[in-house]
Design an enzyme around this catalytic site. Structure first.
Site, PDB file in Angstrom:
ATOM      1  CB  CYS A  70      -0.941   0.000   1.197  1.00 24.29           C
ATOM      2  SG  CYS A  70      -0.107  -0.214   2.791  1.00 24.29           S
ATOM      3  CG  HIS A 229      -3.978  -0.030   5.152  1.00 24.87           C
ATOM      4  ND1 HIS A 229      -3.381  -0.526   4.015  1.00 24.87           N
ATOM      5  CD2 HIS A 229      -5.189   0.459   4.755  1.00 24.87           C
ATOM      6  CE1 HIS A 229      -4.192  -0.351   2.979  1.00 24.87           C
ATOM      7  NE2 HIS A 229      -5.286   0.251   3.415  1.00 24.87           N
ATOM      8  CG  ASN A 254      -8.591   1.403   1.879  1.00 27.46           C
ATOM      9  OD1 ASN A 254      -7.419   1.064   1.815  1.00 27.46           O
ATOM     10  ND2 ASN A 254      -9.506   0.662   2.483  1.00 27.46           N
TER      11      ASN A 254
END
Length: 647
Positions: A70, A229, A254
């Site tokens: 990510c 994250h 996201n």
């Protein structure tokens, strides 16, 4: 356009084969579950009419697969906001599927250690059940993200090496600029700290800077938000509620491609009822797949860290995120920390002054941004372990040294190094940090400044890049230090001894304690004294930085040659001492000793402290003088022959 014929072989990268070696490194991540399941397919075998970019910008957004990168995808969003950056990383004009000249090869560029490095890959992509298993675009027909990810994996050594990382590092790799990050919470606290970066960002900087945020652990009630994250801030806007209250809203993206939020600003949240209906409808209409809104209070409560990348103008210069000013004056210089010569460690060490030193001449006062980057290569090594970025509870980083940058304003004509380094610096990175790059932002008046990059540990070796970007003209150069040449009739011999202090036995403490003589004794025989320092003793303790003991040592002259039977008491004075005891990983002393037998007693200051250590003794020994008639031309010729043989 017509496709290439089957007779035209497509490029297959020999340096990053479509095999397990490209996927796995050490099989320590969840990626190991893919062993034996992955097939490698080209885009034309995954879908019909593949393309690099779709017509719709939203379809070009990355979407994370089963690879934990990510941090890379949040940096990729930055490329979609700047055509200049995108074309720097993905040079335009590359032949794609369906075009004449398509060869199955794609080229990317990443900024590494001060320059852009080209990485070429083939377009065979890892799939499971004929679908991309790693990152992809929201549009099933777009492949720019999957190809960039493959090139970045090749740069690092494998896909598995992309599992867990720092957004700020990926940002710098994709733009060649500077990124800063701040911790929003203190350890164990859910409130914001005084180091709140947001008031420093003007509305213009909020709009043109690329901002990422991350969580270090999944909050209660929202397990799918993940641990460690990273997400991206896509928009930051001010709204006014019906009762006249000002609210700052942030639109968050996201990489998982789904909305995982349960606050007041979900689609059916209570917050929207406090806004004008038209305003609420407009803001909700802006959200794309995987996006959601939060207010600033929720943002501080739910996120742990924020990263901001300095905006880059079309001419390649940075804009300050603090003032918005252009920083058009840029310079950089490289250097090395070399053990025994220029790796002096932190300011706790007496050897700090041996670190590399640089002059910074500031022509007129202005805003100055300095960064210290420790250089790789990091190929074939994990970029980051799975831990919170910047987590102070982890005492050390598996790859990086703890580094810092300090600077002092000096009068170049009347400059005393010792006095300067013992005074408070004009600016610094404050603490040594296990980061690839540390940043110092300051305002400097006209004059000369001494810059000292350092590692925390004495003797830690590495290469670094020092960058300066400013609103005013500057000049950066290395300080030339005249190193005395060693006598030609002697050379240094090195010997190391490992030992331990054991409570109740060999942990006698310093000379203030009657048990001092119980400390280990290391014999030292000096046979040669040509004048000047002929002995160097270094004591290094082993253990984490957060539990260091105060260490030091004494050197005693031995009568006769029986080191072990010598009585050492408070009445016996050492000939050399490394005191006061220091809470350092390593301490050392250079000295001159006449020929004879000595005993070195390493000790902690307090007795009965348990620890392991290494004592290293360097002493000058006599050698024959050898004359050499080698000339430059002979050296060049020899190197040429070696080069030819390697072709």
């Amino acid at each position: 356009m017509e496709m290439e014929t089957e007779q035209d072989p497509l490029f297959e990268d020999p340096d990053f084969a479509a095999a397990d070696s490209a996927l796995f490194a050490d099989y320590t991540t969840p990626l190991s579950r893919l062993l034996g399941r992955v097939t490698w397919l080209r885009p034309q075998h995954i879908c019909k009419r593949p393309q690099l970019f779709p017509d719709d910008l939203t379809g070009a957004y990355p979407k994370q697969g089963i690879l934990g990168d990510c941090w890379l995808l949040c940096a990729c969003i930055m490329l979609l906001k700047s055509r200049n950056l995108l074309e720097q990383v993905m040079p335009p004009g590359q032949r794609v599927w369906g075009e004449r000249g398509y060869s199955g090869e794609f080229c990317f560029q990443f900024w590494q250690n001060g320059c852009w490095v080209k990485v070429r890959v083939d377009d065979r992509l890892p799939c499971v059940d004929n679908k991309l298993c790693f990152s992809r675009c929201h549009s099933p027909y777009a492949f720019w993200v999957a190809l960039l990810e493959k090139a970045y994996a090749k740069l690092h050594g494998s896909y598995e090496y992309l599992w867990a990382g720092q957004v700020c590092e990926a940002m710098v790799d994709l733009c060649g600029g500077v990124a800063e990050r701040w911790t929003l919470k203190t350890a164990g606290d859910t409130t914001t700290t005084e180091k709140n970066p947001f008031p420093k960002l003007s509305k213009e900087m909020r709009k043109c800077s690329h901002i990422s945020c991350c969580v270090h652990s999944a909050p209660a009630g929202a397990p799918e938000r993940g641990q460690f994250h990273a997400l991206s801030v896509m928009e930051w806007t001010d709204v006014k509620t019906s009762d006249g209250k000002d609210v700052q809203l942030l639109r968050i993206w996201n990489p998982w491609g789904r909305r995982c939020w349960g606050g007041d600003w979900t689609e059916s949240g209570a917050g929207w009822s406090s806004l004008d209906p038209l305003c609420a409808m407009d803001l909700l209409a802006r959200t794309q797949e995987g996006e959601f809104w939060v207010d600033e209070m929720e943002f501080h409560q739910e996120f742990d860290e924020v990263t901001v990348c300095y905006p880059i103008a079309e001419d390649g210069h940075l804009h300050s995120i603090y003032t918005g000013s252009l920083l058009p004056h840029t310079q950089h210089i490289s250097g090395h920390w070399v053990r025994g010569r220029s790796a002096g460690g932190c300011r706790n060490n007496s050897s700090y002054s041996s670190n590399p030193k640089f002059w910074l001449k500031v022509g007129a006062g202005g805003e100055v941004l300095l960064t210290l980057l420790q250089c790789g290569p990091w190929h074939g090594q994990r970029s980051y372990t799975q831990r919170p970025p910047g987590d102070s509870s982890s005492p050390q980083h598996p790859l990086y040294q703890a580094i810092a940058l300090h600077l002092w304003k000096v009068d170049k004509k009347h400059f005393n190094l010792k006095q300067t380094l013992n005074s408070a610096p004009s600016a610094s990175s404050h603490t040594h940090a296990y980061e690839r790059e540390v940043v110092v932002h300051t305002h400097l008046s006209a004059g000369f400044y001494l810059l000292v990059p350092s590692t925390f540990l004495q003797g830690a070796e590495g290469q670094f890049l020092l960058r300066v970007q400013s609103t005013c003209p500057t000049s950066l150069s290395e300080v030339k230090v005249n190193v005395p040449q060693e006598s030609v009739d002697g050379e240094w011999e090195t010997a190391s001894v490992c030992g331990r202090w054991t409570a109740g036995s060999t942990a006698g403490g310093g000379r203030n304690f009657p048990s001092h003589g119980q400390n280990p004794r290391v014999p030292l025989t000096v046979t040669y004294d040509p004048g000047g320092n002929n002995v160097k003793v270094t004591l290094r303790q082993h253990g984490p930085e957060n539990s260091l003991h105060a260490i030091g040592f004494h050197v005693y002259k031995v009568s006769g040659d029986r080191v072990d039977s010598m009585v050492i008491s408070s009445a016996v004075c050492p000939v050399v001492s490394c005191v006061p005891h220091s809470h350092s990983q390593e301490v050392s002393v250079q000295c001159r000793l006449p020929p004879g037998v000595y005993a070195v007693l390493p000790s902690t200051y307090q007795p009965d402290l348990k620890a392991e250590y290494t004592l290293t003794i360097e002493r000058k020994i006599h050698r024959k003088v050898m004359s050499s008639q080698e000339r430059l031309g002979q050296v060049v010729q020899e190197i040429s022959h070696i080069s030819v043989m390697r072709l």
